[in-house]
Design a protein around this motif. Structure first.
Motif, PDB file in Angstrom:
ATOM      1  N   UNK A 191      46.708  47.864  53.466  1.00 17.21           N
ATOM      2  CA  UNK A 191      45.292  47.635  53.751  1.00 17.21           C
ATOM      3  C   UNK A 191      44.663  46.852  52.606  1.00 17.21           C
ATOM      4  N   UNK A 192      43.365  46.664  52.682  1.00  8.89           N
ATOM      5  CA  UNK A 192      42.643  45.972  51.619  1.00  8.89           C
ATOM      6  C   UNK A 192      41.210  46.471  51.603  1.00  8.89           C
ATOM      7  N   UNK A 193      40.584  46.447  50.452  1.00  7.53           N
ATOM      8  CA  UNK A 193      39.210  46.928  50.305  1.00  7.53           C
ATOM      9  C   UNK A 193      38.315  45.774  49.864  1.00  7.53           C
TER      10      UNK A 193
ATOM     11  N   UNK B  83      40.814  41.028  41.170  1.00  2.00           N
ATOM     12  CA  UNK B  83      41.472  42.326  41.355  1.00  2.00           C
ATOM     13  C   UNK B  83      42.645  42.208  42.322  1.00  2.00           C
ATOM     14  N   UNK B  84      42.427  41.512  43.435  1.00  3.88           N
ATOM     15  CA  UNK B  84      43.507  41.308  44.407  1.00  3.88           C
ATOM     16  C   UNK B  84      44.623  40.485  43.770  1.00  3.88           C
TER      17      UNK B  84
ATOM     18  N   UNK C  20      46.796  42.571  41.392  1.00  6.43           N
ATOM     19  CA  UNK C  20      47.708  43.471  42.113  1.00  6.43           C
ATOM     20  C   UNK C  20      48.888  42.698  42.685  1.00  6.43           C
ATOM     21  N   UNK C  21      48.597  41.550  43.297  1.00  8.04           N
ATOM     22  CA  UNK C  21      49.659  40.756  43.929  1.00  8.04           C
ATOM     23  C   UNK C  21      50.576  40.138  42.875  1.00  8.04           C
ATOM     24  N   UNK C  22      49.999  39.646  41.790  1.00  7.62           N
ATOM     25  CA  UNK C  22      50.796  39.072  40.699  1.00  7.62           C
ATOM     26  C   UNK C  22      51.774  40.107  40.156  1.00  7.62           C
TER      27      UNK C  22
ATOM     28  N   UNK D 292      47.036  33.930  44.729  1.00  8.07           N
ATOM     29  CA  UNK D 292      47.233  34.898  45.810  1.00  8.07           C
ATOM     30  C   UNK D 292      48.074  34.289  46.928  1.00  8.07           C
ATOM     31  N   UNK D 293      47.742  33.074  47.334  1.00  8.09           N
ATOM     32  CA  UNK D 293      48.507  32.409  48.401  1.00  8.09           C
ATOM     33  C   UNK D 293      49.949  32.190  47.971  1.00  8.09           C
ATOM     34  N   UNK D 294      50.140  31.745  46.730  1.00  8.48           N
ATOM     35  CA  UNK D 294      51.491  31.508  46.236  1.00  8.48           C
ATOM     36  C   UNK D 294      52.326  32.771  46.206  1.00  8.48           C
ATOM     37  N   UNK D 295      51.736  33.878  45.730  1.00  9.19           N
ATOM     38  CA  UNK D 295      52.467  35.136  45.679  1.00  9.19           C
ATOM     39  C   UNK D 295      52.742  35.684  47.076  1.00  9.19           C
ATOM     40  N   UNK D 296      51.827  35.444  48.002  1.00  4.29           N
ATOM     41  CA  UNK D 296      52.070  35.854  49.392  1.00  4.29           C
ATOM     42  C   UNK D 296      53.281  35.125  49.960  1.00  4.29           C
ATOM     43  N   UNK D 297      53.408  33.858  49.621  1.00  9.61           N
ATOM     44  CA  UNK D 297      54.556  33.087  50.095  1.00  9.61           C
ATOM     45  C   UNK D 297      55.861  33.621  49.513  1.00  9.61           C
ATOM     46  N   UNK D 298      55.776  34.139  48.272  1.00  5.23           N
ATOM     47  CA  UNK D 298      56.977  34.651  47.615  1.00  5.23           C
ATOM     48  C   UNK D 298      57.322  36.053  48.090  1.00  5.23           C
ATOM     49  N   UNK D 299      56.304  36.959  48.106  1.00  3.74           N
ATOM     50  CA  UNK D 299      56.572  38.359  48.405  1.00  3.74           C
ATOM     51  C   UNK D 299      56.324  38.737  49.856  1.00  3.74           C
TER      52      UNK D 299
END
Length: 319
Positions: free
Chosen positions: A73-75, A251-252, A255-257, A304-311
C-alpha cells in the motif's frame, strides 16, 4: 567486486548500492565546495550532525511509510497529516501540545486503515482523499491564513535542543528506528506484515488477521507523520500551511532506494535508514549547488521510477 555483489542476499544489494551512492555524493559535494569555496564543510562533524538533525523529520516519516509499503500500500496523506498535527499541537499548546499532535496522526492512521482494510478502497485513492480532507479542515481552522499560534518550548527542545552535544531530534529518530526495526524482525506483528505484503489471501487463510495488520500499519504511519509534524513545528518555531508537502516524495524515494519492494513483502529497515541518509545528503549537495526545487522533485521522481523498474518487475519473495 561484482562477484561479491552477486553473492549478496537480494535485500542486501540495494543497501550496498545506496551506501555506495552516499560515498559518491560526499565525494562530489566535497569536490564542488573545495573548488568553489576552498573548504570542505560536508566532512565536518558539526555539518553532518546538522544534516542528521533535519533529516530526522524525514527519517521518522519514512519509517512509517515503509511499514505501509511493506503491505503493498501507500500513504499519500502524509503532507497534511504532518501539517494538521503541527497546527493542532501549536493551537492546543502547553503540556498537551505533543499528545494533541500525536492524536491527529493516530486518528488519520485509523481512518486510513479502516478505509483500506474494511472498505477495500485502494490506498492510493483513499489516502489521497484523506489528505484533501485534512487540508480543507486546516484551511477552515485557520481561515486560510497562517496560524498565529507558536510552538511550545518543549516542542522546540525536542526539535532543536541538544543532549551531550547531539540534537535531541536524532535521539528521537533513533528510538523510532529501534522500535520499527525490532518490531519488524522480532515480533509476531512484524512477521504478519511481511506475510500480508507477500500474499494477503494466503496470510488470511493461514490465520493472520490481515485487517488488523493493515489498520495497525496505517496507524503507525499516521503516528510517525504526526510526530514528524510536531518536531518540524518545533524546529520552525511555528506551524504553517503546507509544511508537510516537501516530505512525501523524498519519504517514498528513501523507502524504495533502500530496497523495500513497492509491491510489498520484502524490505529491511536498514535499507530505509540508508535511503534517508542518501536523500538528506543529496538534498544538501543540491542546495549547495543551488539546484531549484523543481529540479529536486524531478530527481526524486526519477529515482522512484528507476527503482520501480529495477525492483518492481521482479517476483516478490519473503523477507
Amino acid at each position: 567486486m561484482f562477484s561479491f555483489i552477486s553473492n549478496l542476499k537480494t535485500e542486501d544489494k540495494p543497501i550496498l548500492i545506496a551506501a555506495s551512492f552516499i560515498l559518491v555524493i560526499l565525494a562530489v559535494g566535497t569536490g564542488y565546495t573545495l573548488a568553489t569555496q576552498g573548504t570542505v564543510p560536508l566532512l565536518s562533524a558539526t555539518y553532518l550532525l546538522q544534516q542528521l538533525q533535519t533529516g530526522a523529520f524525514l527519517g521518522i516519516v519514512a519509517a512509517g511509510m515503509m511499514i505501509v509499503i511493506l503491505l503493498g500500500n501507500i500513504d499519500l496523506s502524509v503532507p497534511w497529516t504532518m501539517t494538521a498535527a503541527a497546527m493542532m499541537a501549536a493551537t492546543v499548546g502547553g503540556e498537551l501540545a505533543v499528545p494533541a499532535g500525536l492524536a491527529v496522526g493516530l486518528a488519520v492512521g485509523l481512518l486510513n486503515g479502516f478505509g483500506v482494510a474494511f472498505l477495500r478502497i485502494p490506498s492510493m485513492i483513499f489516502t489521497l482523499g484523506v489528505d484533501s480532507v485534512m487540508r480543507g479542515l486546516m484551511v477552515a481552522h485557520t481561515g486560510g491564513f497562517a496560524p498565529a499560534d507558536q510552538a511550545t518550548d518543549f516542542m522546540r527542545f525536542l526539535a532543536s535542543g541538544k543532549l551531550v552535544g547531539i540534537p535531541v531530534a536524532i535521539f528521537i529518530w533513533g528510538i523510532v528506528s529501534v522500535v520499527i526495526a525490532v518490531g519488524l524482525k522480532r515480533t509476531a506483528f512484524g512477521r504478519e506484515i511481511y506475510a500480508t505484503g507477500n500474499k494477503e489471501a494466503a496470510a488470511f487463510l493461514s490465520g493472520v488477521k490481515t485487517r488488523r495488520v493493515i489498520v495497525g500499519s496505517f496507524i503507525i504511519s499516521g503516528l510517525c507523520s504526526g510526530l514528524a509534524g510536531v518536531l518540524l513545528a518545533g524546529y520552525s518555531a511555528k506551524a504553517y500551511q503546507g509544511m508537510g508537502n516537501p516530505f512525501l516524495l523524498p519519504a517514498i524515494a528513501a523507502v524504495v532506494i533502500g530496497g523495500t519492494r513497492i509491491l510489498g513483502g520484502q524490505g529491511r529497515y536498514l535499507g530505509t535508514l540508508v535511503g534517508v541518509i542518501l536523500i538528506v545528503l543529496l538534498n544538501s549537495v543540491l542546495s549547495i549547488m543551488q539546484m531549484p526545487e523543481a529540479g529536486r522533485q524531478v530527481i526524486y521522481g526519477s529515482v522512484i521510477v528507476g527503482m520501480l523498474l529495477v525492483y518492481g518487475r521482479n517476483a516478490k519473495v519473503s523477507a
